[in-house]
Design a protein around this motif. Sequence first.
Motif, PDB file in Angstrom:
ATOM      1  N   ASN A 162       5.431  -4.341  -7.033  1.00 35.57           N
ATOM      2  CA  ASN A 162       4.187  -4.293  -6.277  1.00 35.57           C
ATOM      3  C   ASN A 162       2.977  -4.482  -7.185  1.00 35.57           C
ATOM      4  OD1 ASN A 162       3.115  -3.922  -3.568  1.00 35.57           O
ATOM      5  ND2 ASN A 162       2.201  -2.042  -4.341  1.00 35.57           N
ATOM      6  N   THR A 163       3.035  -3.890  -8.383  1.00 36.68           N
ATOM      7  CA  THR A 163       1.922  -3.989  -9.321  1.00 36.68           C
ATOM      8  C   THR A 163       1.760  -5.411  -9.842  1.00 36.68           C
ATOM      9  OG1 THR A 163       2.204  -1.681 -10.009  1.00 36.68           O
ATOM     10  CG2 THR A 163       1.009  -3.131 -11.517  1.00 36.68           C
ATOM     11  N   VAL A 164       2.877  -6.074 -10.116  1.00 36.24           N
ATOM     12  CA  VAL A 164       2.843  -7.354 -10.823  1.00 36.24           C
ATOM     13  C   VAL A 164       2.971  -8.563  -9.890  1.00 36.24           C
ATOM     14  CG1 VAL A 164       4.016  -8.731 -12.596  1.00 36.24           C
ATOM     15  CG2 VAL A 164       3.744  -6.273 -12.909  1.00 36.24           C
ATOM     16  N   PHE A 165       3.725  -8.444  -8.792  1.00 34.92           N
ATOM     17  CA  PHE A 165       4.094  -9.620  -8.018  1.00 34.92           C
ATOM     18  C   PHE A 165       3.524  -9.686  -6.601  1.00 34.92           C
ATOM     19  CE2 PHE A 165       8.052  -9.375 -10.805  1.00 34.92           C
ATOM     20  CZ  PHE A 165       7.556 -10.312 -11.703  1.00 34.92           C
ATOM     21  N   ALA A 166       2.828  -8.653  -6.146  1.00 32.72           N
ATOM     22  CA  ALA A 166       2.279  -8.714  -4.792  1.00 32.72           C
ATOM     23  C   ALA A 166       1.289  -9.870  -4.678  1.00 32.72           C
ATOM     24  CB  ALA A 166       1.605  -7.396  -4.426  1.00 32.72           C
ATOM     25  N   SER A 167       1.317 -10.557  -3.543  1.00 35.52           N
ATOM     26  CA  SER A 167       0.418 -11.686  -3.291  1.00 35.52           C
ATOM     27  C   SER A 167      -0.895 -11.198  -2.695  1.00 35.52           C
ATOM     28  CB  SER A 167       1.090 -12.661  -2.322  1.00 35.52           C
ATOM     29  OG  SER A 167       0.171 -13.598  -1.815  1.00 35.52           O
ATOM     30  N   ASN A 168      -1.949 -11.979  -2.890  1.00 34.22           N
ATOM     31  CA  ASN A 168      -3.232 -11.637  -2.270  1.00 34.22           C
ATOM     32  C   ASN A 168      -3.162 -11.754  -0.758  1.00 34.22           C
ATOM     33  OD1 ASN A 168      -4.693 -11.078  -4.625  1.00 34.22           O
ATOM     34  ND2 ASN A 168      -5.104 -13.252  -4.982  1.00 34.22           N
ATOM     35  N   HIS A 169      -2.347 -12.700  -0.259  1.00 33.51           N
ATOM     36  CA  HIS A 169      -2.392 -13.024   1.164  1.00 33.51           C
ATOM     37  C   HIS A 169      -1.068 -12.859   1.890  1.00 33.51           C
ATOM     38  CE1 HIS A 169      -6.390 -14.617   0.452  1.00 33.51           C
ATOM     39  NE2 HIS A 169      -5.905 -15.362  -0.540  1.00 33.51           N
ATOM     40  N   SER A 170       0.028 -13.344   1.313  1.00 32.66           N
ATOM     41  CA  SER A 170       1.284 -13.397   2.062  1.00 32.66           C
ATOM     42  C   SER A 170       2.180 -12.196   1.763  1.00 32.66           C
ATOM     43  CB  SER A 170       2.039 -14.689   1.724  1.00 32.66           C
ATOM     44  OG  SER A 170       2.390 -14.714   0.353  1.00 32.66           O
ATOM     45  N   PRO A 188       0.778  -7.807   1.565  1.00 36.79           N
ATOM     46  CA  PRO A 188      -0.335  -8.420   0.835  1.00 36.79           C
ATOM     47  C   PRO A 188      -1.222  -7.359   0.197  1.00 36.79           C
ATOM     48  CG  PRO A 188      -0.078  -9.444   3.001  1.00 36.79           C
ATOM     49  CD  PRO A 188       0.825  -8.243   2.981  1.00 36.79           C
ATOM     50  N   GLU A 189      -1.764  -7.666  -0.974  1.00 35.78           N
ATOM     51  CA  GLU A 189      -2.588  -6.701  -1.691  1.00 35.78           C
ATOM     52  C   GLU A 189      -3.727  -6.163  -0.830  1.00 35.78           C
ATOM     53  OE1 GLU A 189      -3.710  -8.876  -5.209  1.00 35.78           O
ATOM     54  OE2 GLU A 189      -2.275  -7.742  -6.419  1.00 35.78           O
ATOM     55  N   ARG A 190      -4.289  -7.019   0.001  1.00 37.73           N
ATOM     56  CA  ARG A 190      -5.441  -6.618   0.821  1.00 37.73           C
ATOM     57  C   ARG A 190      -5.074  -5.538   1.834  1.00 37.73           C
ATOM     58  NH1 ARG A 190      -5.907 -12.367   4.107  1.00 37.73           N
ATOM     59  NH2 ARG A 190      -4.005 -12.131   5.362  1.00 37.73           N
ATOM     60  N   ASP A 191      -3.774  -5.409   2.148  1.00 37.38           N
ATOM     61  CA  ASP A 191      -3.342  -4.369   3.092  1.00 37.38           C
ATOM     62  C   ASP A 191      -3.305  -2.988   2.453  1.00 37.38           C
ATOM     63  OD1 ASP A 191      -3.058  -6.480   4.785  1.00 37.38           O
ATOM     64  OD2 ASP A 191      -0.896  -6.258   5.100  1.00 37.38           O
ATOM     65  N   ASN A 192      -3.265  -2.954   1.115  1.00 40.41           N
ATOM     66  CA  ASN A 192      -3.240  -1.678   0.379  1.00 40.41           C
ATOM     67  C   ASN A 192      -2.137  -0.753   0.895  1.00 40.41           C
ATOM     68  OD1 ASN A 192      -4.172   0.034  -1.674  1.00 40.41           O
ATOM     69  ND2 ASN A 192      -5.512   1.148  -0.258  1.00 40.41           N
ATOM     70  N   ALA A 193      -0.950  -1.312   1.112  1.00 35.52           N
ATOM     71  CA  ALA A 193       0.187  -0.551   1.636  1.00 35.52           C
ATOM     72  C   ALA A 193       1.236  -0.384   0.549  1.00 35.52           C
ATOM     73  CB  ALA A 193       0.792  -1.262   2.833  1.00 35.52           C
ATOM     74  N   PRO A 194       1.926   0.751   0.527  1.00 35.58           N
ATOM     75  CA  PRO A 194       2.983   0.927  -0.480  1.00 35.58           C
ATOM     76  C   PRO A 194       4.144  -0.007  -0.207  1.00 35.58           C
ATOM     77  CG  PRO A 194       3.064   2.699   1.125  1.00 35.58           C
ATOM     78  CD  PRO A 194       1.821   1.913   1.424  1.00 35.58           C
ATOM     79  N   PRO A 195       4.896  -0.377  -1.242  1.00 29.33           N
ATOM     80  CA  PRO A 195       6.063  -1.232  -1.029  1.00 29.33           C
ATOM     81  C   PRO A 195       7.183  -0.454  -0.354  1.00 29.33           C
ATOM     82  CG  PRO A 195       6.019  -0.490  -3.286  1.00 29.33           C
ATOM     83  CD  PRO A 195       4.737   0.006  -2.650  1.00 29.33           C
ATOM     84  N   LYS A 196       8.099  -1.194   0.218  1.00 33.45           N
ATOM     85  CA  LYS A 196       9.342  -0.627   0.718  1.00 33.45           C
ATOM     86  C   LYS A 196      10.473  -1.226  -0.106  1.00 33.45           C
ATOM     87  CE  LYS A 196       7.572  -0.268   5.458  1.00 33.45           C
ATOM     88  NZ  LYS A 196       7.753  -0.730   6.858  1.00 33.45           N
ATOM     89  N   GLY A 197      11.630  -0.598  -0.073  1.00 26.59           N
ATOM     90  CA  GLY A 197      12.744  -1.163  -0.822  1.00 26.59           C
ATOM     91  C   GLY A 197      13.986  -0.303  -0.737  1.00 26.59           C
ATOM     92  N   PHE A 198      15.140  -0.923  -1.001  1.00 24.39           N
ATOM     93  CA  PHE A 198      16.416  -0.217  -0.977  1.00 24.39           C
ATOM     94  C   PHE A 198      17.496  -1.179  -1.458  1.00 24.39           C
ATOM     95  CE2 PHE A 198      15.180  -1.853   3.157  1.00 24.39           C
ATOM     96  CZ  PHE A 198      16.231  -2.697   3.480  1.00 24.39           C
ATOM     97  N   ASP A 199      18.671  -0.655  -1.718  1.00 20.81           N
ATOM     98  CA  ASP A 199      19.833  -1.475  -2.041  1.00 20.81           C
ATOM     99  C   ASP A 199      20.420  -2.005  -0.743  1.00 20.81           C
ATOM    100  OD1 ASP A 199      19.482  -0.841  -4.697  1.00 20.81           O
ATOM    101  OD2 ASP A 199      21.150   0.584  -4.798  1.00 20.81           O
TER     102      ASP A 199
END
Length: 400
Positions: A162-170, A188-199
């Motif tokens: 999220n820190t390195v690869f989040a896009s500005n728009h998509s 998108p970074e503009r949403d200011n939302a935490p990432p989700k993830g899992f195996d």
Amino acid sequence: MAKYIGLMSGTSMDGVDAVLCDITLTSCNTLAAHSVPYPTELLSALNVLCSEGPDELNTFSIADRLVAEVFAQVTLELLEKSSLTASDITAIGSHGQTVRHHPNSDVLSAQFSSSSIRGFTCQLGDPNTIAVLTGIDVIADFRRKDIALGGQGAPLVPAFHNTVFASNHSHRALVNIGGIANISLLAPERDNAPPKGFDTGPGNTLMDQWISLHCNKPFDKDGAWAASGNPHSGLLQQLLLDKYFSLPAPKSTGREYFNIDWLSNTLADYFPSSAHLESEETDLNLAPQDVQATLLVLTGETIATEVKRHLPAKNADGDVSEVIVCGGGAFNKSLVKYLEDTLSHYRVSDSFTLGIHPQHVEGAAFAWLAHAYIHDIPGNVPEVTGASKQSVLGAMYKKT
């Protein structure tokens, strides 16, 4: 900028990666990388330690030191390759080698009652040994703090992604296909939302074990053997019935769950009259390459299902969502083609498009986690792991 080295060996155990990065509070640039394989004797011991067996404590303790020596070796070779010295490196972030991952108290023990069982994760590679041999401070043991906070201890890469690869728009999905496949869902970074993830489930591990059993090869190069077979729809549906795939997040898994025994049991259930796994074909004419083709589709389908479930194909502005593949699976041409075909409404590519080699993303993540530790930046995402709160992860092992 400060230089860090991330050390990573995943569930495939195909070698140890060292990744050199320049890191600031807002960027992580990969400068160089180096890999070495495990010695044959050590690799054999590590495979044994992934399941219960005799003489575990001695084998574990010896392997702990030997893994650390390999981690130190790859670090020193990377420094020489980069014309750097230990004094140029702020710290090493070492993931270690996972041999057991049971965060849900899903094991049994003759020594403890069921009410006393606690979840745990176990990584080898003594950080004290790494620090002494390299002359560099080591940050390690990243997963157990998250488990102490009630989390899964995995996956830990979404904060880095999220820190390195989040896009500005998509919207983006980072799909790491190692032995086990995991997914990071980035708004998108503009949403200011935490990432989700899992195996999502097995990545390469079942395919690697199956081709090793039948062809004595460590992996299916380009997915060529799988491409020579035909997926068996009935077997695929039987495999997909496993309870893991329907579990809600947070969830994580490993090769202690998805392994050749898991596959053998499913084959025995579905083909009760079939011959031994080592035979050229079963009584129902299911050739080994057909099983390999089915395992490839299993990996691809479980990834694609989660992408479509959690990632919109476009945002409100019409920007197409991106699926970025990394890990060893990015080089399996047949698997990538399956993902491209199945996720045709998304833009599928690999992490080269983001400026980083697919095999180096996880190593860079643990370099970043070392940076996060030193700067008191939380390394976990509670929405991902299920931990009760954010926390700085890891512990420091000084070189002196």
